[in-house]
Design a protein around this motif. Structure first.
Motif, PDB file in Angstrom:
ATOM      1  N   VAL A 145       0.847  -1.191   0.000  1.00 16.96           N
ATOM      2  CA  VAL A 145       0.000   0.000   0.000  1.00 16.96           C
ATOM      3  C   VAL A 145       0.885   1.245   0.000  1.00 16.96           C
ATOM      4  N   THR A 146       0.276   2.384  -0.303  1.00 18.52           N
ATOM      5  CA  THR A 146       0.870   3.679   0.006  1.00 18.52           C
ATOM      6  C   THR A 146       0.058   4.287   1.148  1.00 18.52           C
ATOM      7  N   PHE A 147       0.728   5.086   1.996  1.00 15.26           N
ATOM      8  CA  PHE A 147       0.066   5.564   3.197  1.00 15.26           C
ATOM      9  C   PHE A 147       0.446   7.004   3.504  1.00 15.26           C
ATOM     10  N   LYS A 148      -0.336   7.598   4.407  1.00 13.33           N
ATOM     11  CA  LYS A 148      -0.031   8.924   4.962  1.00 13.33           C
ATOM     12  C   LYS A 148      -0.242   8.871   6.462  1.00 13.33           C
ATOM     13  N   LEU A 149       0.729   9.400   7.194  1.00 15.05           N
ATOM     14  CA  LEU A 149       0.604   9.561   8.637  1.00 15.05           C
ATOM     15  C   LEU A 149       0.644  11.049   8.947  1.00 15.05           C
ATOM     16  N   ALA A 150      -0.465  11.598   9.428  1.00 14.94           N
ATOM     17  CA  ALA A 150      -0.557  13.022   9.745  1.00 14.94           C
ATOM     18  C   ALA A 150       0.148  13.312  11.070  1.00 14.94           C
ATOM     19  N   PRO A 151       0.548  14.574  11.289  1.00 14.82           N
ATOM     20  CA  PRO A 151       1.218  14.937  12.551  1.00 14.82           C
ATOM     21  C   PRO A 151       0.398  14.609  13.791  1.00 14.82           C
ATOM     22  N   ASN A 152      -0.937  14.557  13.660  1.00 15.06           N
ATOM     23  CA  ASN A 152      -1.782  14.237  14.821  1.00 15.06           C
ATOM     24  C   ASN A 152      -1.902  12.736  15.053  1.00 15.06           C
ATOM     25  N   GLY A 153      -1.218  11.929  14.208  1.00 17.08           N
ATOM     26  CA  GLY A 153      -1.224  10.482  14.391  1.00 17.08           C
ATOM     27  C   GLY A 153      -2.221   9.733  13.542  1.00 17.08           C
ATOM     28  N   ASP A 154      -3.067  10.455  12.791  1.00 19.29           N
ATOM     29  CA  ASP A 154      -4.050   9.786  11.938  1.00 19.29           C
ATOM     30  C   ASP A 154      -3.347   9.073  10.783  1.00 19.29           C
ATOM     31  N   TYR A 155      -3.649   7.795  10.614  1.00 18.35           N
ATOM     32  CA  TYR A 155      -3.037   6.974   9.555  1.00 18.35           C
ATOM     33  C   TYR A 155      -4.092   6.636   8.520  1.00 18.35           C
ATOM     34  N   SER A 156      -3.724   6.758   7.241  1.00 15.38           N
ATOM     35  CA  SER A 156      -4.661   6.418   6.179  1.00 15.38           C
ATOM     36  C   SER A 156      -3.923   5.781   5.017  1.00 15.38           C
ATOM     37  N   VAL A 157      -4.606   4.877   4.327  1.00 14.98           N
ATOM     38  CA  VAL A 157      -4.068   4.230   3.128  1.00 14.98           C
ATOM     39  C   VAL A 157      -4.550   5.007   1.916  1.00 14.98           C
ATOM     40  N   SER A 158      -3.620   5.488   1.092  1.00 12.37           N
ATOM     41  CA  SER A 158      -3.987   6.256  -0.101  1.00 12.37           C
ATOM     42  C   SER A 158      -4.185   5.375  -1.320  1.00 12.37           C
ATOM     43  N   HIS A 159      -3.499   4.220  -1.375  1.00 14.34           N
ATOM     44  CA  HIS A 159      -3.724   3.274  -2.470  1.00 14.34           C
ATOM     45  C   HIS A 159      -3.319   1.880  -2.035  1.00 14.34           C
ATOM     46  N   LYS A 160      -4.131   0.903  -2.407  1.00 13.31           N
ATOM     47  CA  LYS A 160      -3.790  -0.495  -2.179  1.00 13.31           C
ATOM     48  C   LYS A 160      -3.487  -1.128  -3.536  1.00 13.31           C
ATOM     49  N   PHE A 161      -2.282  -1.675  -3.674  1.00  9.51           N
ATOM     50  CA  PHE A 161      -1.852  -2.200  -4.959  1.00  9.51           C
ATOM     51  C   PHE A 161      -2.556  -3.509  -5.298  1.00  9.51           C
ATOM     52  N   CYS A 162      -2.518  -3.827  -6.580  1.00  5.53           N
ATOM     53  CA  CYS A 162      -3.164  -5.029  -7.114  1.00  5.53           C
ATOM     54  C   CYS A 162      -4.684  -4.926  -6.975  1.00  5.53           C
ATOM     55  N   SER A 163      -5.200  -3.697  -7.050  1.00  8.04           N
ATOM     56  CA  SER A 163      -6.635  -3.488  -6.948  1.00  8.04           C
ATOM     57  C   SER A 163      -7.304  -3.476  -8.319  1.00  8.04           C
ATOM     58  N   LEU A 164      -6.499  -3.531  -9.403  1.00  6.41           N
ATOM     59  CA  LEU A 164      -7.020  -3.588 -10.760  1.00  6.41           C
ATOM     60  C   LEU A 164      -6.780  -4.976 -11.351  1.00  6.41           C
ATOM     61  N   ALA A 165      -7.496  -5.302 -12.398  1.00 10.24           N
ATOM     62  CA  ALA A 165      -7.357  -6.607 -13.041  1.00 10.24           C
ATOM     63  C   ALA A 165      -5.915  -6.856 -13.460  1.00 10.24           C
ATOM     64  N   ASP A 166      -5.445  -8.083 -13.227  1.00 10.84           N
ATOM     65  CA  ASP A 166      -4.071  -8.481 -13.557  1.00 10.84           C
ATOM     66  C   ASP A 166      -3.043  -7.566 -12.902  1.00 10.84           C
ATOM     67  N   CYS A 167      -3.411  -6.964 -11.782  1.00  8.89           N
ATOM     68  CA  CYS A 167      -2.502  -6.070 -11.043  1.00  8.89           C
ATOM     69  C   CYS A 167      -1.920  -4.990 -11.949  1.00  8.89           C
ATOM     70  N   ALA A 168      -2.776  -4.411 -12.796  1.00  5.01           N
ATOM     71  CA  ALA A 168      -2.314  -3.383 -13.732  1.00  5.01           C
ATOM     72  C   ALA A 168      -1.784  -2.154 -13.009  1.00  5.01           C
ATOM     73  N   ASP A 169      -2.164  -1.969 -11.746  1.00  2.00           N
ATOM     74  CA  ASP A 169      -1.663  -0.846 -10.953  1.00  2.00           C
ATOM     75  C   ASP A 169      -0.382  -1.206 -10.216  1.00  2.00           C
ATOM     76  N   GLY A 170       0.146  -2.423 -10.439  1.00  2.00           N
ATOM     77  CA  GLY A 170       1.400  -2.833  -9.832  1.00  2.00           C
ATOM     78  C   GLY A 170       1.209  -3.519  -8.495  1.00  2.00           C
ATOM     79  N   MET A 171       2.306  -4.124  -8.021  1.00  2.00           N
ATOM     80  CA  MET A 171       2.286  -4.733  -6.699  1.00  2.00           C
ATOM     81  C   MET A 171       3.697  -4.791  -6.136  1.00  2.00           C
ATOM     82  N   GLN A 172       3.799  -4.741  -4.842  1.00  3.25           N
ATOM     83  CA  GLN A 172       5.014  -4.849  -4.044  1.00  3.25           C
ATOM     84  C   GLN A 172       6.034  -3.733  -4.320  1.00  3.25           C
ATOM     85  N   PRO A 173       5.802  -2.541  -3.773  1.00  2.00           N
ATOM     86  CA  PRO A 173       6.836  -1.498  -3.784  1.00  2.00           C
ATOM     87  C   PRO A 173       7.996  -1.927  -2.880  1.00  2.00           C
TER      88      PRO A 173
END
Length: 440
Positions: free
Chosen positions: A319-347
């Motif tokens: 995944v790609t993520f963001k951690l804000a200064p206040n501690g809030d964590y969020s996922v901005s993209h989860k890889f292999c979410s498109l057919a045949d992993c067209a968005d890539g996998m394993q950074p």
């Protein structure tokens, strides 16, 4: 004549904003500008594992982890002929040129530069078994001949308590604001292994009267035997340093769920205080990601990065993520979410960020150019805008025999011309990787 890296950063930031404003309305062009291992016995180098450094004149600098006259890797420069547009590659230094490889071999991680045009970095090995590592300085000499100076050889102390196995390149205070390295302030980095319990360290290298001294800022996994609750283990990627001198980074392991951590080290007199900012694998099935690859910081103080893995319906993808200064964590993209992993996998490598807050990164597999139900692929180069929009800029192995390269392990950076430059580890005409550009 080389222009100051500080000027380069300012120009680069302006160009990056222009580049990103142009891209949405135009199809970008992908070009291979150099195929590694083009010379006999790969004397021009192969398998690049460092991010491209671009100066204000548009010259590209980088390293290869293999090849060269001593097969220890190379430090090279690429310059473009302004009339023909063709690129010329020059080897500036061959690693492992000194007896017993005391200058090191297999360079990796980001390069940094000072205002005099000297470059600084790390190599994985110093000729000893186990990849002990060396921090080095490369300086231009007479008639274009560059020389290497060893700043520190790791695992110099008993049981490698001073660390070994480099986690990434070096950084320094002021880099976030675009200042060139002054050549005399401490350089900071991390090793994956070594330290008192073998789980890695964060270190500072400080020059004094021509001699560099290492001091250990943090020794991982020493607060509890199992590295849980209070600490991480095995740092990954480059460190980030803010204007106050606080260091931020990631570990691949440790934490209460053993999925890795994000940490902060704050100077407190002669000591440094550690704070665990986030522990990965908190969610069921590790869908939020685990094994982070490093972090960068945006203007708002958010920590941005990627993870090698995430475990969910799509399997191990990252995944790609963001951690804000206040501690809030969020996922901005989860890889292999498109057919045949067209968005890539394993950074596998750290991401980069431009002045507009856009994130660039790579995934080493997926991309859709495989027809393989196991999503093999050649990897992707992606961009995530400051607004959170994900886009694949190039899917590798799109050309016959992967002539456009495959398995990218470093991010791309913007040059003063508005083009993006990067490398792949394998692929190309000779199978040892390429340098590429993306033209908006």
């Amino acid at each position: 004549m080389r222009v100051s890296p500080r000027i380069y950063v300012i120009v680069q930031s302006i160009v990056a904003i222009v580049f990103l404003a142009i891209v949405p309305g135009h199809a970008a062009t992908f070009n291979v500008i150099y195929d590694f291992c083009a010379k006999a016995s790969c004397t021009d180098g192969g398998t690049p594992l460092s991010e491209i450094f671009v100066d204000a004149a548009g010259h590209l600098f980088g390293t290869t982890a293999a090849g060269g006259t001593a097969n220890g890797g190379t430090f090279y420069e690429l310059t473009r002929d302004t009339q023909t547009g063709k690129w010329k590659r020059t080897t500036l230094y061959n690693f492992c040129s000194k007896a017993n490889c005391t200058d090191g071999s297999s360079p990796l991680g980001r390069l940094i530069a000072d205002a005099s045009g000297n470059f600084y970095g790390v190599v994985y090995s110093n000729g000893a078994e186990g990849g002990n590592g060396v921090a080095y300085e490369l300086s231009p000499g007479v008639r274009g001949k560059w020389k290497s100076k060893t700043l520190y050889t790791f695992c110099s102390k008993a049981q490698c308590t001073d660390g070994f196995g480099m986690a990434g390149g070096l950084t320094y205070k002021g880099v976030q604001s675009g200042l060139a390295y002054d050549g005399k302030s401490p350089l900071y980095g991390a090793t994956r292994f070594g330290g008192s319990v073998g789980q890695g360290i964060v270190y500072a290298l400080t020059p004094a009267r021509g001699t560099w001294t290492e001091s250990i800022i943090h020794d991982f996994c020493t607060e509890t035997e199992s590295c849980d609750l209070h600490d991480g283990s095995n740092p990954a990627g480059e460190l980030v340093i803010d204007a106050d001198g606080n260091l931020f980074g990631a570990t691949e392991g440790g934490g209460p769920n053993f999925g890795g951590t994000l940490f902060q080290l704050s100077p407190d007199g002669a000591n440094w205080d550690e704070t665990i900012l986030h522990s990965f694998c908190d969610q069921t099935g590790c869908e939020e990601g685990n094994m982070p690859t490093g972090v960068v910081m945006n203007a708002a103080g958010d920590l941005l990065g990627s993870t090698q893995q995430s475990i969910g319906q799509e399997g191990t993808s990252g995944v790609t993520f963001k951690l804000a200064p206040n501690g809030d964590y969020s996922v901005s993209h989860k890889f292999c979410s498109l057919a045949d992993c067209a968005d890539g996998m394993q950074p596998l490598s750290n991401v980069s960020i431009d002045a507009a807050g856009n994130l660039f990164g790579t995934a080493v597999s997926g991309g859709g150019n495989d027809g393989d139900p196991n999503h093999g692929g050649g990897g992707v180069l992606f961009r995530i805008t400051a607004a959170g929009k994900f886009k694949v800029l190039h899917s590798f192995c799109a050309m016959a025999n992967c002539a456009d390269g495959a398995y990218p392990e470093t991010s791309a950076v913007a040059g003063a011309d508005g083009h993006l430059y990067g490398t792949t580890t394998i692929g190309g005409k000779f199978g040892k990787g390429v340098v590429y550009e993306i033209v908006p």
